[in-house]
Scaffold this motif. Structure first.
Motif, PDB file in Angstrom:
ATOM      1  N   VAL A  22      65.609   2.323 -94.814  1.00  0.00           N
ATOM      2  CA  VAL A  22      65.586   1.849 -96.088  1.00  0.00           C
ATOM      3  C   VAL A  22      65.731   0.284 -95.921  1.00  0.00           C
ATOM      4  O   VAL A  22      65.040  -0.735 -96.446  1.00  0.00           O
ATOM      5  CB  VAL A  22      66.690   2.153 -96.948  1.00  0.00           C
ATOM      6  CG1 VAL A  22      66.949   1.171 -98.316  1.00  0.00           C
ATOM      7  CG2 VAL A  22      66.587   3.787 -97.418  1.00  0.00           C
ATOM      8  N   LEU A  23      66.551  -0.124 -94.951  1.00  0.00           N
ATOM      9  CA  LEU A  23      66.825  -1.536 -94.736  1.00  0.00           C
ATOM     10  C   LEU A  23      66.223  -2.292 -93.805  1.00  0.00           C
ATOM     11  O   LEU A  23      65.973  -3.552 -93.947  1.00  0.00           O
ATOM     12  CB  LEU A  23      68.547  -1.780 -94.124  1.00  0.00           C
ATOM     13  CG  LEU A  23      69.612  -1.047 -95.094  1.00  0.00           C
ATOM     14  CD1 LEU A  23      70.832  -1.055 -94.288  1.00  0.00           C
ATOM     15  CD2 LEU A  23      69.559  -2.002 -96.274  1.00  0.00           C
ATOM     16  N   LEU A  24      65.638  -1.699 -92.772  1.00  0.00           N
ATOM     17  CA  LEU A  24      64.741  -2.492 -91.953  1.00  0.00           C
ATOM     18  C   LEU A  24      63.644  -3.240 -92.354  1.00  0.00           C
ATOM     19  O   LEU A  24      63.553  -4.652 -92.072  1.00  0.00           O
ATOM     20  CB  LEU A  24      64.077  -1.286 -90.729  1.00  0.00           C
ATOM     21  CG  LEU A  24      63.263  -2.155 -89.766  1.00  0.00           C
ATOM     22  CD1 LEU A  24      64.187  -3.015 -88.744  1.00  0.00           C
ATOM     23  CD2 LEU A  24      62.792  -0.805 -88.932  1.00  0.00           C
ATOM     24  N   PRO A  25      62.963  -2.926 -93.526  1.00  0.00           N
ATOM     25  CA  PRO A  25      61.864  -3.729 -94.078  1.00  0.00           C
ATOM     26  C   PRO A  25      62.352  -4.857 -94.663  1.00  0.00           C
ATOM     27  O   PRO A  25      61.806  -5.897 -95.157  1.00  0.00           O
ATOM     28  CB  PRO A  25      61.005  -2.875 -95.143  1.00  0.00           C
ATOM     29  CG  PRO A  25      61.436  -1.361 -94.514  1.00  0.00           C
ATOM     30  CD  PRO A  25      62.868  -1.515 -93.965  1.00  0.00           C
ATOM     31  N   LEU A  26      63.605  -4.464 -95.395  1.00  0.00           N
ATOM     32  CA  LEU A  26      64.258  -5.738 -96.171  1.00  0.00           C
ATOM     33  C   LEU A  26      64.908  -6.920 -95.553  1.00  0.00           C
ATOM     34  O   LEU A  26      64.906  -7.896 -95.679  1.00  0.00           O
ATOM     35  CB  LEU A  26      65.406  -4.954 -97.191  1.00  0.00           C
ATOM     36  CG  LEU A  26      64.609  -4.058 -98.064  1.00  0.00           C
ATOM     37  CD1 LEU A  26      65.745  -3.082 -98.896  1.00  0.00           C
ATOM     38  CD2 LEU A  26      63.618  -4.612 -98.931  1.00  0.00           C
ATOM     39  N   ILE A  27      65.698  -6.224 -94.358  1.00  0.00           N
ATOM     40  CA  ILE A  27      66.736  -7.275 -93.628  1.00  0.00           C
ATOM     41  C   ILE A  27      66.373  -7.517 -92.171  1.00  0.00           C
ATOM     42  O   ILE A  27      66.992  -8.186 -91.457  1.00  0.00           O
ATOM     43  CB  ILE A  27      68.284  -7.208 -93.899  1.00  0.00           C
ATOM     44  CG1 ILE A  27      68.356  -5.688 -93.669  1.00  0.00           C
ATOM     45  CG2 ILE A  27      68.381  -7.187 -95.250  1.00  0.00           C
ATOM     46  CD1 ILE A  27      69.844  -5.276 -93.616  1.00  0.00           C
ATOM     47  N   GLY A  28      65.559  -6.711 -91.567  1.00  0.00           N
ATOM     48  CA  GLY A  28      65.134  -6.831 -90.316  1.00  0.00           C
ATOM     49  C   GLY A  28      66.047  -6.068 -89.339  1.00  0.00           C
ATOM     50  O   GLY A  28      67.251  -5.663 -89.923  1.00  0.00           O
ATOM     51  N   TRP A  29      65.984  -6.051 -88.026  1.00  0.00           N
ATOM     52  CA  TRP A  29      66.731  -5.445 -87.154  1.00  0.00           C
ATOM     53  C   TRP A  29      68.045  -5.956 -86.989  1.00  0.00           C
ATOM     54  O   TRP A  29      69.273  -5.422 -86.824  1.00  0.00           O
ATOM     55  CB  TRP A  29      66.142  -4.959 -85.970  1.00  0.00           C
ATOM     56  CG  TRP A  29      65.856  -6.162 -85.023  1.00  0.00           C
ATOM     57  CD1 TRP A  29      64.799  -7.227 -85.018  1.00  0.00           C
ATOM     58  CD2 TRP A  29      66.578  -6.880 -84.034  1.00  0.00           C
ATOM     59  NE1 TRP A  29      64.817  -8.139 -84.110  1.00  0.00           N
ATOM     60  CE2 TRP A  29      66.262  -7.886 -83.576  1.00  0.00           C
ATOM     61  CE3 TRP A  29      68.178  -6.314 -83.573  1.00  0.00           C
ATOM     62  CZ2 TRP A  29      66.820  -8.663 -82.599  1.00  0.00           C
ATOM     63  CZ3 TRP A  29      68.768  -7.172 -82.740  1.00  0.00           C
ATOM     64  CH2 TRP A  29      68.425  -8.538 -82.101  1.00  0.00           C
ATOM     65  N   GLU A  30      68.144  -7.316 -87.145  1.00  0.00           N
ATOM     66  CA  GLU A  30      69.530  -7.930 -86.960  1.00  0.00           C
ATOM     67  C   GLU A  30      70.341  -7.739 -88.222  1.00  0.00           C
ATOM     68  O   GLU A  30      71.524  -7.381 -87.952  1.00  0.00           O
ATOM     69  CB  GLU A  30      69.216  -9.593 -86.929  1.00  0.00           C
ATOM     70  CG  GLU A  30      68.394  -9.917 -85.829  1.00  0.00           C
ATOM     71  CD  GLU A  30      66.799 -10.165 -86.080  1.00  0.00           C
ATOM     72  OE1 GLU A  30      66.378  -9.495 -86.954  1.00  0.00           O
ATOM     73  OE2 GLU A  30      66.295 -11.171 -85.358  1.00  0.00           O
ATOM     74  N   GLY A  31      69.663  -7.666 -89.468  1.00  0.00           N
ATOM     75  CA  GLY A  31      70.416  -7.430 -90.544  1.00  0.00           C
ATOM     76  C   GLY A  31      71.033  -5.729 -90.478  1.00  0.00           C
ATOM     77  O   GLY A  31      72.007  -5.711 -91.066  1.00  0.00           O
TER      78      GLY A  31
END
Length: 454
Positions: free
Chosen positions: A176-185
């Motif tokens: 869910v988060l990878l497309p939104l905030i990238g791997w750093e996020g």
């Protein structure tokens, strides 16, 4: 937290039901989010590689060095836990996992060497399960709740079940988060719950056994040796002898360390082959599609979680050592049958799931049994060594598999010799460990399973 009884005999304060419940909840959350960070790196390694310009070979080397660093850090935790306390260990390990996640988010602009050092801190999170085993085995044995006494293993199986839950969280939230905030996020997001749990862990009650050891040290330093002897005897604590890594390889502890450490090392061979590299084995041996292999892995992990509960329950009834041995031996047979059996999908699913049930399920007994198997003064050191040595088996299994593949043998033979056979052997080796456990209950007379009085 303590009281002084007649004739100068000191006793730690009784363990309350509320303290046990709170400790169990914190231990579960700590392990879940430590696993979250531990799994997250492997999942996001390709993304990190693309961001830092590392090709597949460089990523493999990075993962290998990180694995070595993780083992080194994990092995260092035990002596700290025995010196500064179980509560300190809980805060330090889960907090370290959170810091590791946060620092990893900055690794896109730093060298690979620094990244290896940062990710080696993940050994703190991995070592958290050893701290759990040492801490909860002491807290549960000190509780006067008869319901807990009968179901210690079953309750601990719920805590150890944080592994599949942490892994599923890592997979689901990353998707869910990878497309939104990238791997750093994703790593920054992973740091937040670990740091919050570390703050909550500061409210934990220290284990009565460690409180007693700390009191004995205070009495000795004050020159009150006679009172120290009374306190040690009344609490069934042996304070003489070596401490640290030397102690777990000396006297009666040597057999425990060699048997449990050897069994855990061997059992990480099948963990690496059938869990970490499970999709690779299924695709290459039985030509299962990648999509179906992912389905099999998800289903088998759900079955493995059921294995946690069932092995924890039977461990209370038939002895944890015996249940661990039976499970791993049966797991070896199940993987052998899966590898050499028919390639029909339903047969592969059934046998692979049975293998995972018997491979992963006994871990609800393993960490608790390890905690029971050492005296209080070296319990943290023993638990961290046995748990820390396990990933060495994964490294050897990967190297062994590569050697078979280089020789043209294929994954069928590689998975058999580096997975199924070590799984079977790990069950035999664990039977060499003493079945009697050190589960001292401060304030009560020594029983057969309690620690010896010097």
């Amino acid at each position: 937290m303590s009281n002084i009884q007649d004739k100068g005999s000191w006793q730690p304060a009784p363990v309350t039901t509320g303290q046990v419940k709170y400790a169990t909840l914190i231990a579960f959350l700590a392990w879940t989010f430590a696993v979250y960070d531990f799994i997250l790196f492997g999942m996001l390694l390709p993304e990190i590689g693309r961001a830092t310009g590392l090709d597949d070979a460089a990523q493999a080397r990075l993962a290998t060095w990180v694995a070595f660093g993780t083992v080194v850090v994990a092995l260092c935790i035990g002596p700290l836990v025995d010196r500064f306390g179980r509560r300190f260990g809980m805060v330090f390990t889960v907090g370290g996992a959170g810091i590791c996640s946060g620092l990893t988010a900055l690794s896109g602009s730093i060298s690979t060497s620094v990244l290896i050092l940062i990710r080696s801190l993940a050994g703190l999170g991995y070592a958290e399960q050893g701290v759990n085993g040492a801490y909860l085995s002491e807290l549960y044995s000190a509780s006067k709740d008869p319901r807990l006494t009968k179901r210690q293993g079953l309750v601990y199986s719920l805590v150890q079940g944080g592994w599949p839950i942490g892994a599923l969280l890592a997979a689901g939230l990353t998707a869910v988060l990878l497309p939104l905030i990238g791997w750093e996020g994703c790593f920054i997001f992973a740091a937040i719950p670990s740091l919050l749990v570390a703050l909550l862990a500061m409210r934990l009650r220290e284990s009565p056994q460690f409180e007693t050891l700390r009191k004995l040290k205070e009495l000795r330093q004050a020159g009150r040796h006679e009172q120290a002897q009374v306190v040690a005897a009344s609490n069934s604590i042996q304070e003489e002898g070596k401490t640290g890594l030397r102690a777990i390889f000396s006297g009666s502890a040597r057999r425990t360390t060699l048997a449990l450490g050897g069994a855990h090392l061997l059992n990480w061979f099948p963990v690496q082959i059938f869990s970490v590299l499970g999709t690779t084995v299924l695709v290459n041996v039985h030509h299962v599609s990648f999509g179906n292999s992912l389905f099999i892995l998800v289903l088998s992990n759900l079955v493995a979680y059921l294995g946690y509960l069932i092995h924890g329950y039977f461990g209370d009834k038939f002895g944890r050592r015996n249940v661990i041995a039976f499970g791993w031996i049966m797991g070896g047979f199940a993987y052998w049958a899966m590898l050499f059996g028919p390639s029909e999908t339903w047969i592969v699913i059934a046998l692979y799931s049975i293998g995972q049930f018997f491979l992963i399920g006994p871990y609800s007994c393993v960490l608790f049994f390890v905690g029971e198997s050492y005296e209080s003064k070296v319990r943290g050191t023993g638990a961290s060594f046995v748990t820390g040595i396990g990933p060495v088996g994964a490294i050897i299994a990967s190297a062994g598999s590569a050697a078979f593949l280089d020789a043209g043998q294929g994954w069928l033979i590689a998975a058999f010799w580096c997975g199924a056979v070590p799984c079977f052997l790990s069950g035999l080796v664990v039977l060499m460990a003493p079945s009697a456990a050190h589960t001292s209950n401060p304030g009560k007379a020594p029983l057969e399973t309690k620690e010896k009085v010097a």
